[in-house]
Design a protein around this motif. Structure first.
Motif, PDB file in Angstrom:
ATOM      1  N   PHE A  28      -7.526  -5.062   1.012  1.00 43.24           N
ATOM      2  CA  PHE A  28      -6.479  -4.959  -0.024  1.00 43.24           C
ATOM      3  C   PHE A  28      -5.475  -4.437   1.018  1.00 43.24           C
ATOM      4  O   PHE A  28      -5.357  -3.216   1.533  1.00 43.24           O
ATOM      5  CB  PHE A  28      -6.622  -3.860  -0.903  1.00 43.24           C
TER       6      PHE A  28
ATOM      7  N   GLN B  26      -1.983  -8.947  -0.748  1.00 49.14           N
ATOM      8  CA  GLN B  26      -2.012  -8.868  -2.207  1.00 49.14           C
ATOM      9  C   GLN B  26      -0.940  -8.460  -2.875  1.00 49.14           C
ATOM     10  O   GLN B  26      -0.873  -8.524  -4.075  1.00 49.14           O
ATOM     11  CB  GLN B  26      -3.050  -7.591  -2.472  1.00 49.14           C
TER      12      GLN B  26
ATOM     13  N   TRP C 163      -3.319  -2.224  -6.902  1.00 48.73           N
ATOM     14  CA  TRP C 163      -4.822  -1.736  -6.219  1.00 48.73           C
ATOM     15  C   TRP C 163      -5.680  -1.557  -7.659  1.00 48.73           C
ATOM     16  O   TRP C 163      -6.835  -2.174  -7.318  1.00 48.73           O
ATOM     17  CB  TRP C 163      -4.500  -0.270  -5.728  1.00 48.73           C
TER      18      TRP C 163
ATOM     19  N   HIS D 110      -6.775  -5.093  -8.392  1.00 53.02           N
ATOM     20  CA  HIS D 110      -7.597  -5.492  -7.386  1.00 53.02           C
ATOM     21  C   HIS D 110      -9.055  -4.940  -7.658  1.00 53.02           C
ATOM     22  O   HIS D 110     -10.187  -5.723  -7.246  1.00 53.02           O
ATOM     23  CB  HIS D 110      -7.021  -5.100  -6.095  1.00 53.02           C
TER      24      HIS D 110
ATOM     25  N   TRP E  56      -6.236 -11.675  -3.266  1.00 55.09           N
ATOM     26  CA  TRP E  56      -5.315 -11.679  -4.760  1.00 55.09           C
ATOM     27  C   TRP E  56      -5.621 -13.375  -5.053  1.00 55.09           C
ATOM     28  O   TRP E  56      -5.642 -14.102  -4.331  1.00 55.09           O
ATOM     29  CB  TRP E  56      -3.826 -11.544  -4.544  1.00 55.09           C
TER      30      TRP E  56
END
Length: 448
Positions: free
Chosen positions: A253, A290, A415, A418, A447
Motif C-alpha cells: 500500500f 494506491q 487504506w 485496501h 488498487w
C-alpha cells in the motif's frame, strides 16, 4: 517621547505602518503577472498569509511602542494608525480564510467519498485524523518536530548520472509491524530543493499517527533533463517495494504525494504505472500507487488553455527542464503533462490547490481535475483552499492543520478500502507498452 532617530516618531510610525500594510495587501492580492515582482511578492505573501496571526501580534506590539514613544504627536501618526487598522482588518480576514480550509476540505471528502466515509475508517488508523498542530507548534512554527516519530536519514536508494540519491524515512517510534506508506516528492521548479526542505508537517503528522513516510531526492535540472526526475521517483518506489519492509513500510500500500514540481512528478508517476520508458533497468518492478495527493502541482507542460501568460514557467521548462522548444517538439511536452495522461484506471486522487497561488495558477488545477474526472473510474477529489498561497503547507499553520487532517482522512479511507478489497493479481496489470506485468518482489496487492 522622541525616538533616538533622525526622523520624528510619527513619521517613523507612518513608514512602518505603510510597510506592514503592503505585506497585508500583497497577501490578499499577490503579484501574478509582472514577473520581476512575482518572486519577491510570493515570499512576502506566503510568509504573511500562513503566519497572519503572528503578523497581527507583532503589528500590535509595534503600534503600542510607537504610541508610547509619541507616534501620535503629529498628523502622520494618525494616518499611520488608520493604515494599521486597515492592515489589521486584512490580517483578520486572512485568518478567517485559513479556518475555512476545514469546511472546504470536508466538503471535498464528502463529495468524493460519500457523507458516511468516516464510518469506513478503522479506529487503528483513524483515531487521530482530526488532530491539529499543538499550540506550541503554531506559536513557534519552525522547526517541525514530534517526539512520537523517529527519522532514518540519508539512505541511498539509487545512483544515477553520477549522483547518489538519498531518502529519509519517517516512522512511528517503536513500530513493530508494516504500516501504510506515503512517498513524498519535494518541489522547487525541478531545479532546486531537496527532501530536507519540504513536507515536514505532513511527514511528522502521518508518522506520529502510524504511517511510514519516505521523502526522496531526485536529480535536478539544468544538469539533468526530463524524464530523469520521474525515473528517480520511480526508483524511490522500487526501493520501497524492495526494502520498505526493513523500515516498517507495507510495500503493498503506497500513496504518492508532493508539492509544486513534486506535485507534477507525483501525478505523473501515478498516471504512468509500469511504463518501461521511465523504469530503465527495473522495467519489471510494479510502480503502481494506491492513491495520489498532489499539492499545488503543475499539470500541463503545453499551456493548452493559455493559463501561463505572464509567468516564467515556459522559460524554465524550455531552457532548464526539457531543453527543447515547445513549438518544436510538442509531443515531448505532452508526454510530460499529467493532463495528457488521464486514464480510466488511474488511482484515487485528492488534488489540493490555493486560490491565491501566484506561482501556479489555480486554473491549472481546475482543468486537470475536470479532465481526470471525465476519464477516471476512481474518485477524484478537489479542495480549493481560500486564501492559500503556493507552498502553504510548509508551515504548520491553521490552514495547513485543516488541510493535512483532511488528507489524512482521505488516506485512511483508502487504506481501509485496501484492507477490505481482494488483492489485485499483478499478472493482470498492463505495463506502459501494453505487455502484462509479472508478480515480483512480494508485492501482494494494488488498487484495482
Amino acid at each position: 517621547m522622541p525616538l533616538p532617530f533622525l526622523l520624528p516618531a510619527p513619521v517613523l510610525f507612518l513608514i512602518a505602518a505603510a510597510v506592514g500594510a503592503m505585506f497585508t495587501l500583497n497577501a490578499l492580492r499577490p503579484a501574478r503577472k509582472f514577473w520581476p515582482l512575482v518572486g519577491a511578492g510570493f515570499f512576502a505573501s506566503w510568509l504573511t498569509g500562513e503566519l497572519a496571526a503572528h503578523h497581527l501580534f507583532w503589528q500590535a506590539v509595534a503600534t503600542t511602542l510607537f504610541v508610547w514613544a509619541g507616534g501620535l504627536d503629529g498628523w502622520p501618526g494618525w494616518v499611520a494608525l488608520f493604515i494599521v487598522t486597515l492592515s489589521w482588518v486584512g490580517l483578520v480576514r486572512i485568518v478567517i480564510d485559513a479556518r475555512k480550509a476545514r469546511d472546504v476540505t470536508e466538503a471535498a471528502l464528502c463529495e468524493g467519498l460519500g457523507t458516511e466515509y468516516r464510518s469506513v475508517i478503522p479506529e487503528e488508523i483513524g483515531a487521530h485524523v482530526d488532530e491539529h498542530f499543538s499550540l506550541r507548534q503554531r506559536l513557534f512554527p519552525l522547526p517541525v518536530l514530534d517526539g512520537r516519530v523517529e527519522v532514518v536519514r540519508n539512505v541511498i536508494f539509487s545512483r544515477a548520472g553520477g549522483v547518489n540519491l538519498r531518502l529519509d524515512v519517517y516512522r512511528p517510534r517503536g513500530n513493530t509491524k508494516p504500516r501504510p506508506t506515503v512517498l513524498f516528492v519535494h518541489g522547487g521548479a525541478w531545479v532546486i530543493g531537496s527532501k530536507d526542505d519540504q513536507g515536514k508537517p505532513l511527514a511528522y503528522r502521518l508518522a506520529a499517527h502510524g504511517w511510514v513516510v519516505v521523502s526522496a531526492n531526485y536529480r535536478l535540472s539544468p544538469r539533468f533533463t526530463f524524464p530523469d526526475h520521474l525515473i528517480d521517483v520511480k526508483s524511490a518506489i522500487r526501493w520501497i517495494r524492495e526494502h520498505g519492509k526493513e523500515h516498517g513500510a507495507d510495500p503493498s500500500f503506497l500513496v504518492i504525494t508532493g508539492g509544486s514540481a513534486g506535485g507534477h512528478l507525483a501525478a505523473l508517476a501515478a498516471l504512468t504505472p509500469n511504463d518501461p520508458r521511465y523504469q530503465p533497468g527495473f522495467e519489471d518492478v510494479d510502480t503502481r500507487v494506491q492513491a495520489c495527493v498532489p499539492f499545488y502541482g503543475v499539470y500541463d507542460f503545453t499551456d493548452r488553455r493559455g493559463i501561463w501568460r505572464g509567468t516564467l514557467l515556459r522559460t524554465i521548462l524550455e531552457k532548464s527542464v526539457m531543453k527543447k522548444q515547445l513549438d518544436e517538439d510538442r509531443t515531448a511536452f505532452e508526454a510530460a503533462s499529467p493532463m495528457s495522461l488521464t486514464r480510466k484506471d488511474a488511482p484515487p486522487f485528492f488534488v489540493v490547490h490555493g486560490d491565491r497561488d501566484s506561482l501556479v495558477p489555480v486554473q491549472e488545477a481546475r482543468l486537470f481535475v475536470e479532465l481526470l474526472r471525465a476519464e477516471s473510474r476512481a474518485p477524484v477529489l478537489y479542495a480549493e483552499l481560500p486564501g492559500a498561497q503556493h507552498a502553504f503547507e510548509v508551515f504548520p499553520s491553521e490552514r495547513t492543520g485543516h488541510a493535512l487532517a483532511a488528507v489524512e482522512r482521505f488516506l485512511a479511507y483508502q487504506w481501509a478500502q485496501h484492507q477490505t478489497s481482494p488483492p489485485a493479481p499483478l499478472h493482470s496489470v498492463e505495463r506502459g507498452d501494453g505487455r502484462l506485468l509479472s508478480p515480483l518482489h512480494g508485492v501482494e496487492r494494488g488498487w484495482g
